[in-house]
Motif scaffolding. Structure first.
Motif, short mmCIF file in Angstrom:
data_model
loop_
_atom_site.label_atom_id
_atom_site.label_comp_id
_atom_site.label_asym_id
_atom_site.label_seq_id
_atom_site.Cartn_x
_atom_site.Cartn_y
_atom_site.Cartn_z
N UNK A 1 41.75 31.67 -53.90
CA UNK A 1 40.88 30.39 -54.28
C UNK A 1 41.03 29.95 -55.85
N UNK A 2 41.17 30.83 -56.90
CA UNK A 2 41.40 30.37 -58.15
C UNK A 2 42.72 29.57 -58.17
N UNK B 1 44.57 41.80 -45.90
CA UNK B 1 44.50 41.31 -47.01
C UNK B 1 43.50 41.59 -47.74
N UNK C 1 45.27 28.28 -46.18
CA UNK C 1 45.09 29.92 -45.86
C UNK C 1 43.72 30.07 -46.12
N UNK C 2 43.05 29.50 -46.81
CA UNK C 2 41.76 29.39 -47.24
C UNK C 2 40.76 28.78 -46.10
N UNK C 3 41.49 28.19 -45.36
CA UNK C 3 40.67 27.65 -44.29
C UNK C 3 40.12 26.08 -44.68
N UNK C 4 40.83 25.58 -45.87
CA UNK C 4 39.96 24.47 -46.53
C UNK C 4 40.97 23.22 -46.27
N UNK D 1 42.55 26.02 -57.03
CA UNK D 1 42.06 25.15 -57.76
C UNK D 1 42.84 24.91 -59.03
N UNK E 1 35.85 20.71 -52.83
CA UNK E 1 36.59 21.81 -51.74
C UNK E 1 36.23 21.38 -50.47
N UNK F 1 40.42 21.62 -43.79
CA UNK F 1 39.30 20.87 -42.89
C UNK F 1 38.12 20.80 -43.63
N UNK G 1 42.06 37.09 -51.72
CA UNK G 1 41.64 35.93 -51.11
C UNK G 1 40.90 35.34 -52.43
N UNK G 2 40.09 35.96 -53.24
CA UNK G 2 39.40 35.51 -54.31
C UNK G 2 40.40 34.94 -55.23
N UNK H 1 51.25 36.00 -47.06
CA UNK H 1 51.08 34.81 -46.18
C UNK H 1 52.46 34.01 -45.85
N UNK I 1 40.50 41.48 -50.33
CA UNK I 1 39.71 40.54 -50.66
C UNK I 1 39.87 40.08 -52.08
#
Lengths: 214, 214
Positions: free
Chosen positions: B16-17, B7, B78-81, B20, B108, B83, B12-13, B56, B9
């Motif tokens: 994240x956007x 994937x 996906x972002x591991x968030x 949000x 977050x 948790x 992934x960035x 994904x 980067x």
DNA sequence: TATATCATGTGAAGTAAATAACATTAACTG
DNA sequence: CAGTTAATGTTATTTACTTCACATGATATA
């Protein structure tokens, strides 16, 4: 001869890194450096370093390398850092305070000459030698100090409105620390510094590694 | 089916956007959204949004779009968030203070559970409900709170040493705010947040525009 | 139930960036 | 002063990323 090729933003980013690395070498008394040493120092490939520099001219000597002081000056000039830049900032919270006192800006020729907030409890407070001013004072400060760049360090909900106001005041570029994509005219240069995006790249990557967690 | 493709980067960035932006839509009561609307909201192309998500899985319904709440949860996962993440930070100066009180981290799922410094005048001070501790306390805090990520908010000269110490303490990932490329083992995830790089991209770009300056 | 519309998912095409490879030029050595 | 080594600048190659275009499947309508 001026190259008119479009320069990738990644190249400009690395140029900024190179130039700071060169400043450090210079402070340490190093006078000559090769693309390989720069590459090792900043974590890229030697070919990348040479390619990046090639967008702007020839700065080295074959078989020898680069003169540190010269290359440092060239890179600073390319980045527009051969002059002083005055900035204004909106948002006198903790982040704004930290940015105002951040040495890294001064070291690169930036000065924050005005800090603004609409919070009456913050207006009048001092940050270093600056007094926090009401938003209405922005136009005067901008005119007096020839400011072209504004920093947004407000809460997310205020960011768009602040950006609009900055543009009305004549700002040409905005550095936005609020985690919100701003909607602005094309002729305005905007870059976002999102403090948690990089953190989320870390958690994404850790997700593929042994959890060992609770 | 799990895609094992690498994937980018940048993807992934953007994820994240997106996530949000989806949170914001969700708070505003929006239940359904198209790739085009997301694209407009964050300033990329609709194809880019779909391509990014395609790494994904399939999260939308053809002809319809995406369910906001679902897609939000997927992107967070996906972002591991999906948790909670505990963090430690070294450097209790102005930047450290600002990061500790930064709401964006909490929103977050991040909590800074330990702040460390080697400056005796800072140790013992309080930031929110945290006491600034000496460096030697780090291993205990890390063990007690299952910390895997460390933040460096120290002066540049201390950053490398702090990073080495963090790794000795078992940290797996580092978010570095010092403007210095760190030299670390490959198995450590590192990302740098350089506060002035983006500013220098602005000055670079302004360099090609009418100067109108002093 | 047929038809029109909509928006996703995806393979193909196009563009951009990074890496590799090498010709060129400078310095050093004996 | 020829031969060797070193390191740049640049072209060629490869890799990566983005955009395009359209088939597919879903909904709405009459």
């Amino acid at each position: 001869m001026v190259k008119t090729l479009r320069v990738p933003e990644a190249t400009v980013t690395r140029l900024s890194i190179y130039s700071r690395y060169l400043e450090r070498l210079d402070r340490n008394g190093v006078t000559s450096v090769s693309s390989g040493e720069i590459a090792d120092g900043v974590g890229v490939s030697p070919a990348q370093v040479r390619k990046d520099l090639a967008y702007f001219g020839e700065f080295g000597t074959r078989g020898v390398g680069y003169n540190v002081k010269d290359l440092m000056r060239y890179t600073l000039k390319i980045l527009g850092l051969d002059r002083h830049w005055n900035l204004v900032m909106v948002g006198a919270g903790n982040l704004g305070y930290a940015l105002c006192t951040y040495k890294g800006f001064n070291m690169r020729g930036f000065s924050i000459v005005g800090v603004f907030d609409n919070d009456l409890t913050k207006i009048g407070k001092r940050i270093n030698d600056l007094e926090v001013l009401p938003m209405e004072s922005m136009p005067d400060i901008i005119k007096d100090h020839n400011v072209r760049i504004g920093i947004i360090a407000t809460p997310t909900r205020a960011a768009q409105e602040v950006a609009d106001y900055m543009i009305k005041c004549g700002m040409q570029a905005i550095l936005n620390f609020a985690p919100l994509p701003l909607t602005l005219p094309d002729y305005i240069e905007v870059r976002n510094v999102d403090l948690s995006v990089k953190l989320e790249i870390l958690t994404f990557n850790l997700g593929f590694k042994s959890a060992q967690n609770v």
